[in-house]
Motif scaffolding. Structure first.
Motif, mmCIF file in Angstrom:
data_model
loop_
_atom_site.group_PDB
_atom_site.id
_atom_site.type_symbol
_atom_site.label_atom_id
_atom_site.label_comp_id
_atom_site.label_asym_id
_atom_site.label_seq_id
_atom_site.Cartn_x
_atom_site.Cartn_y
_atom_site.Cartn_z
ATOM 1 N N LEU A 36 0.856 -1.180 0.000
ATOM 2 C CA LEU A 36 0.000 0.000 0.000
ATOM 3 C C LEU A 36 0.891 1.228 0.000
ATOM 4 O O LEU A 36 1.795 1.355 0.832
ATOM 5 C CB LEU A 36 -0.895 0.034 1.241
ATOM 6 N N GLN A 37 0.656 2.136 -0.948
ATOM 7 C CA GLN A 37 1.433 3.373 -1.043
ATOM 8 C C GLN A 37 0.490 4.481 -1.491
ATOM 9 O O GLN A 37 -0.127 4.369 -2.544
ATOM 10 C CB GLN A 37 2.595 3.204 -2.037
ATOM 11 N N ASN A 38 0.377 5.531 -0.692
ATOM 12 C CA ASN A 38 -0.511 6.656 -1.011
ATOM 13 C C ASN A 38 -1.936 6.189 -1.323
ATOM 14 O O ASN A 38 -2.541 6.593 -2.308
ATOM 15 C CB ASN A 38 0.045 7.481 -2.172
ATOM 16 N N ASN A 39 -2.453 5.309 -0.483
ATOM 17 C CA ASN A 39 -3.813 4.775 -0.595
ATOM 18 C C ASN A 39 -4.065 3.983 -1.881
ATOM 19 O O ASN A 39 -5.201 3.826 -2.305
ATOM 20 C CB ASN A 39 -4.861 5.891 -0.456
ATOM 21 N N LYS A 40 -3.009 3.484 -2.513
ATOM 22 C CA LYS A 40 -3.136 2.631 -3.690
ATOM 23 C C LYS A 40 -2.535 1.269 -3.366
ATOM 24 O O LYS A 40 -1.501 1.180 -2.705
ATOM 25 C CB LYS A 40 -2.411 3.229 -4.898
ATOM 26 N N ALA A 41 -3.179 0.213 -3.856
ATOM 27 C CA ALA A 41 -2.702 -1.155 -3.619
ATOM 28 C C ALA A 41 -1.917 -1.649 -4.829
ATOM 29 O O ALA A 41 -2.278 -1.362 -5.977
ATOM 30 C CB ALA A 41 -3.882 -2.078 -3.345
ATOM 31 N N TYR A 42 -0.841 -2.374 -4.564
ATOM 32 C CA TYR A 42 0.001 -2.937 -5.612
ATOM 33 C C TYR A 42 0.283 -4.397 -5.295
ATOM 34 O O TYR A 42 0.441 -4.769 -4.135
ATOM 35 C CB TYR A 42 1.346 -2.196 -5.694
ATOM 36 N N ARG A 43 0.355 -5.215 -6.346
ATOM 37 C CA ARG A 43 0.802 -6.603 -6.221
ATOM 38 C C ARG A 43 2.237 -6.640 -6.727
ATOM 39 O O ARG A 43 2.514 -6.205 -7.847
ATOM 40 C CB ARG A 43 -0.049 -7.543 -7.076
ATOM 41 N N ALA A 44 3.154 -7.146 -5.927
ATOM 42 C CA ALA A 44 4.560 -7.217 -6.326
ATOM 43 C C ALA A 44 5.054 -8.652 -6.183
ATOM 44 O O ALA A 44 4.822 -9.297 -5.159
ATOM 45 C CB ALA A 44 5.401 -6.284 -5.464
ATOM 46 N N ASN A 45 5.721 -9.130 -7.245
ATOM 47 C CA ASN A 45 6.306 -10.472 -7.238
ATOM 48 C C ASN A 45 7.796 -10.363 -7.531
ATOM 49 O O ASN A 45 8.186 -9.668 -8.473
ATOM 50 C CB ASN A 45 5.674 -11.359 -8.316
ATOM 51 N N VAL A 46 8.619 -11.033 -6.742
ATOM 52 C CA VAL A 46 10.046 -11.090 -7.015
ATOM 53 C C VAL A 46 10.260 -12.235 -8.002
ATOM 54 O O VAL A 46 10.053 -13.396 -7.670
ATOM 55 C CB VAL A 46 10.868 -11.306 -5.725
ATOM 56 N N LEU A 47 10.649 -11.882 -9.229
ATOM 57 C CA LEU A 47 10.848 -12.890 -10.275
ATOM 58 C C LEU A 47 12.254 -13.463 -10.249
ATOM 59 O O LEU A 47 12.477 -14.617 -10.597
ATOM 60 C CB LEU A 47 10.570 -12.279 -11.656
ATOM 61 N N TYR A 48 13.231 -12.628 -9.869
ATOM 62 C CA TYR A 48 14.638 -13.036 -9.857
ATOM 63 C C TYR A 48 15.365 -12.186 -8.832
ATOM 64 O O TYR A 48 15.081 -10.997 -8.688
ATOM 65 C CB TYR A 48 15.268 -12.824 -11.242
ATOM 66 N N SER A 49 16.289 -12.791 -8.108
ATOM 67 C CA SER A 49 17.122 -12.020 -7.185
ATOM 68 C C SER A 49 18.547 -12.544 -7.207
ATOM 69 O O SER A 49 18.771 -13.737 -7.354
ATOM 70 C CB SER A 49 16.564 -12.098 -5.761
ATOM 71 N N ASN A 50 19.492 -11.628 -7.112
ATOM 72 C CA ASN A 50 20.900 -11.990 -7.012
ATOM 73 C C ASN A 50 21.465 -11.231 -5.824
ATOM 74 O O ASN A 50 21.693 -10.028 -5.899
ATOM 75 C CB ASN A 50 21.657 -11.634 -8.298
ATOM 76 N N PHE A 51 21.657 -11.958 -4.736
ATOM 77 C CA PHE A 51 22.111 -11.350 -3.488
ATOM 78 C C PHE A 51 23.510 -10.751 -3.623
ATOM 79 O O PHE A 51 23.798 -9.704 -3.057
ATOM 80 C CB PHE A 51 22.091 -12.424 -2.384
#
Length: 159
Positions: A36-51
């Protein structure tokens, strides 16, 4: 004080430690978040990560973004001009975090260069591809598929 610089595609953002702690973020399942950011909802998916190189590919509401994170240490190194990317000989590769070895992508005796994918490490329900940070020849692989590793544990030795 700026603690993090985050590059998203071609835009750069700065965040303080306080701002990051105030994020309204809920992990729904491994790598999937509701934000939730500024009263808006978002769906976020981590597709790839490199630590190791602090990069991610994140999908937000169906759009994919390349993300790079620089903490205060990374920023200091950059300011000092010490972030020159020169290949170097690496003797030991250690686990960057505790996790489970899902796959080993190299073999003993193989010659590798910087950036070569070495293995897949599952940590915190995310798959991380560990890349070589330099050039060399694989002398030994100290882990096997399905092994649990601790942070700092030797996983690959090179010559």
């Amino acid at each position: 004080m700026i603690n993090y610089k985050i590059s998203v595609d071609d835009e750069e953002f700065a965040f303080s430690e306080e701002q990051t702690s105030q994020l309204d973020l809920l992990e729904l399942e491994a790598g999937k978040f509701h934000v939730l950011q500024n009263n808006k909802a978002y769906r976020a998916n981590v597709l790839y990560s490199n630590f190791m190189d602090k990069t991610l590919t994140i999908e937000v509401n169906g759009n994919s973004y390349q993300v790079a994170i620089a903490d205060s240490y990374d920023q200091m190194v950059e300011e000092m001009g010490l972030s020159v990317n020169t290949s170097q000989k690496v003797n030991e590769i250690k686990a960057p975090m505790p996790g489970l070895i899902l796959d080993i992508l190299v073999e003993v005796g193989q010659e590798i260069t910087e950036g070569t994918p070495l293995l897949v490490l599952s940590a915190m329900k995310m798959e991380n591809i560990i890349l070589s940070q330099g050039d060399g020849v694989l002398k030994s692989i100290e882990v096997a598929k399905d092994d649990a590793v601790e942070k700092g544990q030797l996983i690959i030795e090179m010559e």
